[in-house]
Design a protein around this motif. Structure first.
Motif, PDB file in Angstrom:
ATOM      1  N   VAL A 180       0.863  -1.179   0.000  1.00  0.00           N
ATOM      2  CA  VAL A 180       0.000   0.000   0.000  1.00  0.00           C
ATOM      3  C   VAL A 180       0.896   1.223   0.000  1.00  0.00           C
ATOM      4  CG1 VAL A 180      -1.841   1.255   1.173  1.00  0.00           C
ATOM      5  CG2 VAL A 180      -1.724  -1.235   1.362  1.00  0.00           C
ATOM      6  N   ILE A 181       0.719   2.083  -0.976  1.00  0.00           N
ATOM      7  CA  ILE A 181       1.479   3.327  -1.069  1.00  0.00           C
ATOM      8  C   ILE A 181       0.485   4.464  -0.842  1.00  0.00           C
ATOM      9  CG2 ILE A 181       2.993   4.726  -2.519  1.00  0.00           C
ATOM     10  CD1 ILE A 181       3.516   2.100  -4.151  1.00  0.00           C
ATOM     11  N   ALA A 182       0.510   5.012   0.369  1.00  0.00           N
ATOM     12  CA  ALA A 182      -0.488   6.017   0.770  1.00  0.00           C
ATOM     13  C   ALA A 182       0.189   7.350   0.995  1.00  0.00           C
ATOM     14  CB  ALA A 182      -1.200   5.555   2.046  1.00  0.00           C
ATOM     15  N   GLY A 183      -0.503   8.425   0.588  1.00  0.00           N
ATOM     16  CA  GLY A 183       0.107   9.736   0.764  1.00  0.00           C
ATOM     17  C   GLY A 183      -0.902  10.851   0.812  1.00  0.00           C
ATOM     18  N   GLY A 184      -0.472  11.976   1.360  1.00  0.00           N
ATOM     19  CA  GLY A 184      -1.334  13.149   1.427  1.00  0.00           C
ATOM     20  C   GLY A 184      -0.551  14.348   1.920  1.00  0.00           C
ATOM     21  N   MET A 185      -1.186  15.513   1.865  1.00  0.00           N
ATOM     22  CA  MET A 185      -0.592  16.713   2.435  1.00  0.00           C
ATOM     23  C   MET A 185      -0.683  16.624   3.959  1.00  0.00           C
ATOM     24  SD  MET A 185       0.391  18.114  -0.305  1.00  0.00           S
ATOM     25  CE  MET A 185       1.059  19.619   0.427  1.00  0.00           C
TER      26      MET A 185
ATOM     27  N   HIS B 198       0.169  -3.029   8.356  1.00  0.00           N
ATOM     28  CA  HIS B 198       1.531  -3.071   8.886  1.00  0.00           C
ATOM     29  C   HIS B 198       2.366  -2.001   8.183  1.00  0.00           C
ATOM     30  CE1 HIS B 198       0.675  -6.697  11.120  1.00  0.00           C
ATOM     31  NE2 HIS B 198       0.201  -7.273  10.021  1.00  0.00           N
ATOM     32  N   THR B 199       2.732  -0.961   8.925  1.00  0.00           N
ATOM     33  CA  THR B 199       3.512   0.131   8.344  1.00  0.00           C
ATOM     34  C   THR B 199       4.964  -0.301   8.183  1.00  0.00           C
ATOM     35  OG1 THR B 199       2.074   1.791   9.346  1.00  0.00           O
ATOM     36  CG2 THR B 199       4.240   2.523   8.620  1.00  0.00           C
ATOM     37  N   GLU B 200       5.449  -0.206   6.961  1.00  0.00           N
ATOM     38  CA  GLU B 200       6.819  -0.612   6.644  1.00  0.00           C
ATOM     39  C   GLU B 200       7.772   0.572   6.653  1.00  0.00           C
ATOM     40  OE1 GLU B 200       8.417  -1.837   2.445  1.00  0.00           O
ATOM     41  OE2 GLU B 200       7.600  -3.632   3.385  1.00  0.00           O
ATOM     42  N   ASP B 201       7.295   1.718   6.172  1.00  0.00           N
ATOM     43  CA  ASP B 201       8.187   2.875   6.069  1.00  0.00           C
ATOM     44  C   ASP B 201       7.363   4.162   6.049  1.00  0.00           C
ATOM     45  OD1 ASP B 201      10.454   4.433   5.752  1.00  0.00           O
ATOM     46  OD2 ASP B 201      10.576   4.142   3.592  1.00  0.00           O
ATOM     47  N   VAL B 202       7.753   5.112   6.865  1.00  0.00           N
ATOM     48  CA  VAL B 202       7.183   6.458   6.817  1.00  0.00           C
ATOM     49  C   VAL B 202       8.239   7.341   6.163  1.00  0.00           C
ATOM     50  CG1 VAL B 202       6.276   8.402   8.133  1.00  0.00           C
ATOM     51  CG2 VAL B 202       5.806   6.056   8.887  1.00  0.00           C
TER      52      VAL B 202
ATOM     53  N   ARG C 226       3.609  13.767   2.644  1.00  0.00           N
ATOM     54  CA  ARG C 226       4.243  12.558   3.175  1.00  0.00           C
ATOM     55  C   ARG C 226       3.643  11.325   2.516  1.00  0.00           C
ATOM     56  NH1 ARG C 226       7.297  11.878   7.469  1.00  0.00           N
ATOM     57  NH2 ARG C 226       6.653  13.769   8.540  1.00  0.00           N
ATOM     58  N   VAL C 227       4.495  10.312   2.337  1.00  0.00           N
ATOM     59  CA  VAL C 227       4.075   9.017   1.813  1.00  0.00           C
ATOM     60  C   VAL C 227       4.388   7.941   2.852  1.00  0.00           C
ATOM     61  CG1 VAL C 227       4.629   7.222   0.115  1.00  0.00           C
ATOM     62  CG2 VAL C 227       4.175   9.549  -0.641  1.00  0.00           C
ATOM     63  N   ILE C 228       3.471   7.000   3.013  1.00  0.00           N
ATOM     64  CA  ILE C 228       3.613   5.894   3.946  1.00  0.00           C
ATOM     65  C   ILE C 228       3.522   4.585   3.161  1.00  0.00           C
ATOM     66  CG2 ILE C 228       2.641   4.786   6.017  1.00  0.00           C
ATOM     67  CD1 ILE C 228       1.316   7.529   6.614  1.00  0.00           C
ATOM     68  N   ILE C 229       4.472   3.694   3.380  1.00  0.00           N
ATOM     69  CA  ILE C 229       4.495   2.400   2.710  1.00  0.00           C
ATOM     70  C   ILE C 229       4.035   1.331   3.705  1.00  0.00           C
ATOM     71  CG2 ILE C 229       5.866   0.755   1.393  1.00  0.00           C
ATOM     72  CD1 ILE C 229       5.682   3.526   0.109  1.00  0.00           C
ATOM     73  N   CYS C 230       3.049   0.529   3.306  1.00  0.00           N
ATOM     74  CA  CYS C 230       2.458  -0.456   4.223  1.00  0.00           C
ATOM     75  C   CYS C 230       2.306  -1.819   3.555  1.00  0.00           C
ATOM     76  CB  CYS C 230       1.071   0.008   4.683  1.00  0.00           C
ATOM     77  SG  CYS C 230       1.007   1.684   5.314  1.00  0.00           S
TER      78      CYS C 230
END
Length: 378
Positions: A139-144, A161-165, A173-177
């Protein structure tokens, strides 16, 4: 409409945002998401990719090389994507946009997600994604950052499960899950609601729906006027619950007059699904029309009554621009002797705005914060 160039790894896109606005059709979050998706999926052969809640086409067109499927709650996105695809001759995008009325089927190797502002809707999306993502999917999630919902860190921790902030860049910011264990059917927060006073009926809503947990005070002021508004109408008279939300206004009209030809419309597919659910539970033998559209459905029908509690915010833009557009549409779809009943915040000055479109405007009710107006063409 402002047009600007959006740089993507395989070229440039000329993008516009619908409406009379100076805002761009993308932001830094879109830039980071496109870049992260190409980096994470590099070397994977024919990954099955889903884009969730793209705003105006930047993600869908920016990732066109990955041939993504697309699902979006807002009907605005369909028109924006179609427009921007036409203005970019190289664009090759999916011909069909899914909504939550007809969600796409998994499994997917990657989901690219614009993080919504609502906490409950974010949780709903992540649990839904758990059902459609392959075991080793991403999951590649992002927003302002300023638009991330409250408790977003906790929501991600509880859902996936968050893999990388990733480090913040340009206030985005993008969050990899990785997928979590709990899917949507096992999550308890999908539907929330309240009992409609005087009826004993439970009215529910999905997470993207305005005021799903309690009746908002503007609608509370409007509801007592529904009886008089529909009492003299002929059988099968056309009535529209515009920007219907969970459908409580149109449902109230049907509870009084089940013989009316009621149409529910909303820009949010979760709102339309909620209205349809509530009517089917309360009045299973009634068959109204449900439309997922931005504004009034494209029909030749003229409505004898239109009920409207217009939203006053769209993304980061706040004001009466949505109401003005809906007032204009209502004036063109109202029967000659029809009436629009609208509720609005006092500070928005709808009594002045309505006079731009309707020769007849009168105040029906008021509270310290809200005003009810009736408007007509004659």
């Amino acid at each position: 409409m402002t047009t600007a160039v959006f740089d993507v790894p395989d070229g440039q896109l000329t993008l516009s945002r619908p409406g009379a606005t100076s805002l761009r059709a993308w932001d830094a979050a879109d830039e980071l998401l496109v870049d992260a998706a190409f980096r994470r999926l590099d070397g994977i052969e024919n990954p099955r990719v889903l884009v969730v809640d793209d705003q105006f086409g930047a993600l869908t067109l920016g990732l066109q090389a990955l041939d993504p499927l697309v699902v979006a709650d807002s009907a605005v996105f369909r028109d924006a994507l179609a427009y921007n695809a036409r203005t970019n001759p190289r664009a090759s995008v999916c011909s069909f946009v899914h909504s939550w009325l007809n969600p796409p089927e998994g499994p997917f190797d990657a989901v690219v997600l614009r993080i919504p502002r609502q906490s409950d809707y974010l949780a709903w999306l992540l649990h839904w994604i758990n059902d459609v993502l392959v075991n080793d999917g991403v999951v590649i999630a992002g927003g302002m950052i300023k638009h991330l919902p409250d408790r977003s860190v906790d929501i991600f921790a509880q859902s996936v499960h968050t893999e990388d902030v990733c480090p913040a860049k340009k206030k985005a910011r993008v969050i990899i899950c990785r997928r979590g264990e709990v899917g949507l059917t096992a999550w308890q927060g999908a539907w929330k609601g309240y009992v409609l006073e005087g009826t004993g009926l439970s009215v529910e809503g999905l997470p993207a729906v305005f005021a799903r947990e309690k009746l908002d005070i503007g609608t509370r002021l409007l509801l007592p006027h529904i009886r008089e508004a529909v009492s003299g109408l002929a059988p099968e008279a056309n009535v529209l619950d515009l920007a219907c939300g969970n459908g409580v206004v149109g449902l109230s009209a049907l509870l009084l007059r089940s013989d009316l030809a009621l149409t529910f419309s909303d820009v949010s597919s979760q709102a339309v699904a909620s209205a349809r659910h509530n009517v089917s539970v309360a009045l299973p033998n009634v068959r109204p029309v449900f439309e997922h559209v931005d504004g009034i459905p494209g029909t030749s029908s003229r409505f004898e009554r239109i009920f409207l509690n217009p939203p006053f915010h769209e993304g980061g833009a706040v004001g009466d621009h949505i109401a003005l557009r809906l007032f204009d549409q209502a004036s063109r779809h109202l029967a000659p002797l029809g009436r629009l009943l609208v509720v609005g915040n006092r500070h928005l000055g709808y009594h002045r705005s309505l006079h731009r479109f309707f020769p007849q405007v009168r105040q029906l009710d008021a509270s310290p914060k809200f005003v009810i107006f009736e408007a007509g063409l004659n």
